[in-house]
Design an enzyme around this catalytic site. Sequence first.
Site, PDB file in Angstrom:
ATOM      1  N   SER A  20      72.540 -49.247  81.674  1.00 42.52           N
ATOM      2  CA  SER A  20      72.968 -48.351  80.627  1.00 42.52           C
ATOM      3  C   SER A  20      71.822 -47.565  80.324  1.00 42.52           C
ATOM      4  CB  SER A  20      73.238 -49.400  79.488  1.00 42.52           C
ATOM      5  OG  SER A  20      73.317 -48.166  78.523  1.00 42.52           O
TER       6      SER A  20
ATOM      7  N   THR B 138      79.997 -51.602  75.297  1.00 41.90           N
ATOM      8  CA  THR B 138      80.725 -50.789  76.704  1.00 41.90           C
ATOM      9  C   THR B 138      81.459 -51.783  77.475  1.00 41.90           C
ATOM     10  OG1 THR B 138      80.109 -49.271  78.472  1.00 41.90           O
ATOM     11  CG2 THR B 138      78.562 -51.346  77.967  1.00 41.90           C
TER      12      THR B 138
ATOM     13  N   LYS C  83      85.425 -53.216  74.912  1.00 40.51           N
ATOM     14  CA  LYS C  83      85.732 -52.060  74.194  1.00 40.51           C
ATOM     15  C   LYS C  83      86.915 -52.858  73.041  1.00 40.51           C
ATOM     16  CE  LYS C  83      83.365 -48.355  75.782  1.00 40.51           C
ATOM     17  NZ  LYS C  83      83.249 -46.790  75.993  1.00 40.51           N
TER      18      LYS C  83
ATOM     19  N   ASP D  61      83.673 -42.136  71.629  1.00 38.49           N
ATOM     20  CA  ASP D  61      83.809 -41.449  72.829  1.00 38.49           C
ATOM     21  C   ASP D  61      84.240 -40.168  72.667  1.00 38.49           C
ATOM     22  OD1 ASP D  61      82.258 -43.304  74.545  1.00 38.49           O
ATOM     23  OD2 ASP D  61      83.995 -44.614  74.386  1.00 38.49           O
TER      24      ASP D  61
ATOM     25  N   GLY E  86      93.087 -39.148  85.984  1.00 37.33           N
ATOM     26  CA  GLY E  86      92.628 -40.463  85.384  1.00 37.33           C
ATOM     27  C   GLY E  86      93.217 -40.752  84.230  1.00 37.33           C
TER      28      GLY E  86
ATOM     29  N   GLY F 230      92.336 -44.023  82.481  1.00 40.01           N
ATOM     30  CA  GLY F 230      91.832 -45.160  82.174  1.00 40.01           C
ATOM     31  C   GLY F 230      91.229 -45.048  80.768  1.00 40.01           C
ATOM     32  N   GLY F 231      90.228 -45.758  80.553  1.00 40.05           N
ATOM     33  CA  GLY F 231      89.561 -45.902  79.192  1.00 40.05           C
ATOM     34  C   GLY F 231      89.000 -44.858  78.847  1.00 40.05           C
ATOM     35  N   ALA F 232      88.297 -44.030  79.490  1.00 34.07           N
ATOM     36  CA  ALA F 232      87.747 -42.891  79.116  1.00 34.07           C
ATOM     37  C   ALA F 232      88.738 -41.811  78.968  1.00 34.07           C
ATOM     38  CB  ALA F 232      86.779 -42.337  80.192  1.00 34.07           C
TER      39      ALA F 232
HETATM   40  P1  NAP Z   1      88.635 -46.652  84.379  1.00 31.66           P
HETATM   41  O1  NAP Z   1      89.402 -47.398  83.003  1.00 31.66           O
HETATM   42  O2  NAP Z   1      88.551 -47.501  85.524  1.00 31.66           O
HETATM   43  O3  NAP Z   1      89.764 -45.289  84.911  1.00 31.66           O
HETATM   44  C1  NAP Z   1      89.602 -44.668  86.006  1.00 31.66           C
HETATM   45  C2  NAP Z   1      91.019 -44.506  86.213  1.00 31.66           C
HETATM   46  O4  NAP Z   1      91.062 -43.337  87.491  1.00 31.66           O
HETATM   47  C3  NAP Z   1      91.691 -45.803  87.057  1.00 31.66           C
HETATM   48  O5  NAP Z   1      93.186 -45.889  86.527  1.00 31.66           O
HETATM   49  C4  NAP Z   1      91.813 -45.403  88.313  1.00 31.66           C
HETATM   50  O6  NAP Z   1      92.976 -46.006  89.093  1.00 31.66           O
HETATM   51  C5  NAP Z   1      91.856 -43.936  88.461  1.00 31.66           C
HETATM   52  N1  NAP Z   1      91.697 -43.176  89.434  1.00 31.66           N
HETATM   53  C6  NAP Z   1      90.782 -43.427  90.638  1.00 31.66           C
HETATM   54  N2  NAP Z   1      90.673 -42.648  91.724  1.00 31.66           N
HETATM   55  C7  NAP Z   1      91.777 -41.744  91.191  1.00 31.66           C
HETATM   56  C8  NAP Z   1      92.097 -40.366  91.935  1.00 31.66           C
HETATM   57  N3  NAP Z   1      91.682 -40.150  93.268  1.00 31.66           N
HETATM   58  N4  NAP Z   1      93.078 -39.878  91.414  1.00 31.66           N
HETATM   59  C9  NAP Z   1      93.837 -40.242  90.276  1.00 31.66           C
HETATM   60  N5  NAP Z   1      93.241 -41.377  89.488  1.00 31.66           N
HETATM   61  C10 NAP Z   1      92.348 -42.086  90.116  1.00 31.66           C
HETATM   62  O7  NAP Z   1      87.313 -45.845  84.268  1.00 31.66           O
HETATM   63  P2  NAP Z   1      86.793 -45.351  82.848  1.00 31.66           P
HETATM   64  O8  NAP Z   1      86.273 -46.385  82.117  1.00 31.66           O
HETATM   65  O9  NAP Z   1      87.873 -44.435  82.370  1.00 31.66           O
HETATM   66  O10 NAP Z   1      85.700 -44.388  83.489  1.00 31.66           O
HETATM   67  C11 NAP Z   1      86.047 -43.319  84.438  1.00 31.66           C
HETATM   68  C12 NAP Z   1      84.646 -42.611  85.018  1.00 31.66           C
HETATM   69  O11 NAP Z   1      84.353 -41.952  83.559  1.00 31.66           O
HETATM   70  C13 NAP Z   1      83.496 -43.215  85.326  1.00 31.66           C
HETATM   71  O12 NAP Z   1      82.712 -42.696  86.342  1.00 31.66           O
HETATM   72  C14 NAP Z   1      82.743 -43.567  84.004  1.00 31.66           C
HETATM   73  O13 NAP Z   1      81.359 -43.632  84.374  1.00 31.66           O
HETATM   74  C15 NAP Z   1      82.764 -42.210  83.372  1.00 31.66           C
HETATM   75  N6  NAP Z   1      82.644 -41.944  82.019  1.00 31.66           N
HETATM   76  C16 NAP Z   1      81.694 -41.295  81.549  1.00 31.66           C
HETATM   77  C17 NAP Z   1      81.500 -41.347  79.973  1.00 31.66           C
HETATM   78  C18 NAP Z   1      80.798 -40.270  79.550  1.00 31.66           C
HETATM   79  O14 NAP Z   1      80.171 -40.661  78.575  1.00 31.66           O
HETATM   80  N7  NAP Z   1      80.230 -39.173  80.370  1.00 31.66           N
HETATM   81  C19 NAP Z   1      82.199 -42.300  79.318  1.00 31.66           C
HETATM   82  C20 NAP Z   1      83.140 -43.266  79.900  1.00 31.66           C
HETATM   83  C21 NAP Z   1      83.184 -43.126  81.299  1.00 31.66           C
HETATM   84  P3  NAP Z   1      92.428 -47.364  89.755  1.00 31.66           P
HETATM   85  O15 NAP Z   1      92.087 -48.485  88.711  1.00 31.66           O
HETATM   86  O16 NAP Z   1      93.803 -47.737  90.351  1.00 31.66           O
HETATM   87  O17 NAP Z   1      91.250 -47.217  90.836  1.00 31.66           O
END
Ligand code: NAP
Length: 286
Positions: free
Chosen positions: A16, A63, A67, A106, A131, A133-135
């Site tokens: 982190s 994190t 969460k 966030d 995407g 997911g969480g973000a």
């Molecule tokens: P997450 O909950 O795993 O969500 C990501 C989603 O994207 C999953 O549902 C995944 O499916 C899907 N995915 C993967 N490859 C894909 C593609 N080619 N096309 C369409 N969908 C696809 O992850 P998250 O926590 O949301 O985080 C996502 C990214 O954001 C990470 O890189 C994280 O480091 C970044 N992030 C940045 C911040 C910031 O403050 N800048 C904050 C939070 C997160 P599968 O699970 O089936 O692979």
Amino acid sequence: MAKELYGIIGYPVKHSLSPVMQNAAFSALGMEAEYSAYEVPPAGLDAFLRGLESKKIAGLNITIPHKIAAKGYVERHGTLDENARRLGAINTIKVIDGKPNGFNTDGAGFYRSLVEDLKFAPEGRRIFILGAGGAATAIAMYLGNGPKTIAVTDIDAAKLEGLRSHYRKFYDEKRFRAVGPADAAKALSESDLLINATPVGMKESDPLPVDAAELHAGLYVYDIIYNLPATGLVKEATKKKLHAVTGLGMLLYQGVIAFEIWTGKKAPVDVMRKALREAIRSARSS
Ligand code: NAP
């Protein structure tokens, strides 16, 4: 005077960047405070949160993977703010009179970076989120009814449906489009802003999350990945003279807002940004 204690819990959490950013802020303001990373497995979450007061921890970031579970704990034992309740997840706790108060910074962090760094105001515009997911959920639930449309696609159809049904509980469901892979290119071509909220691009060897040819003139690009100074998507968009940023600003402002919730002081944003940039650069060269 005893040091004020703050920290982040996650599992894993040792990579982190929050300790570097928050400790730089405390030191710039001359505060007797320290921010640490606490690696807590899911089975230990409740016990850790129960012990916040006895450990004299005044504020916490939360994190992955805690969460949602931490939101449940705060709901049972403290107070949740409206944004965190709507989202169903927290990333910040402030201990007030021995009780945990839960927040989620966030979405607000993303919004502030979108407006200040990318110079894009989402109100009335067409947004495409890659995407679900969480973000992506934090972003879509914060944007709410502001944009004209929010189109979202994900390779995981169940996650996409989960976000759609969550969004429609609070907002105008006609604004939200769950887009299957076959329709993604068309939906992107009709959008003003692309948000990459997948992990695709975290490794320098990753492919682009969308075809380069789909980055049309006038498109704004926000790649929320922050572990590289520039992702492949940001580089490609910049080559095409599009406005594009990485997620460093989202990470920065979610931390800035958390700092201000905990301390009631104005966060030293430039100091925090510099600390993050240096940490990203040195993690890359090590
Ligand atoms: P997450 O909950 O795993 O969500 C990501 C989603 O994207 C999953 O549902 C995944 O499916 C899907 N995915 C993967 N490859 C894909 C593609 N080619 N096309 C369409 N969908 C696809 O992850 P998250 O926590 O949301 O985080 C996502 C990214 O954001 C990470 O890189 C994280 O480091 C970044 N992030 C940045 C911040 C910031 O403050 N800048 C904050 C939070 C997160 P599968 O699970 O089936 O692979």
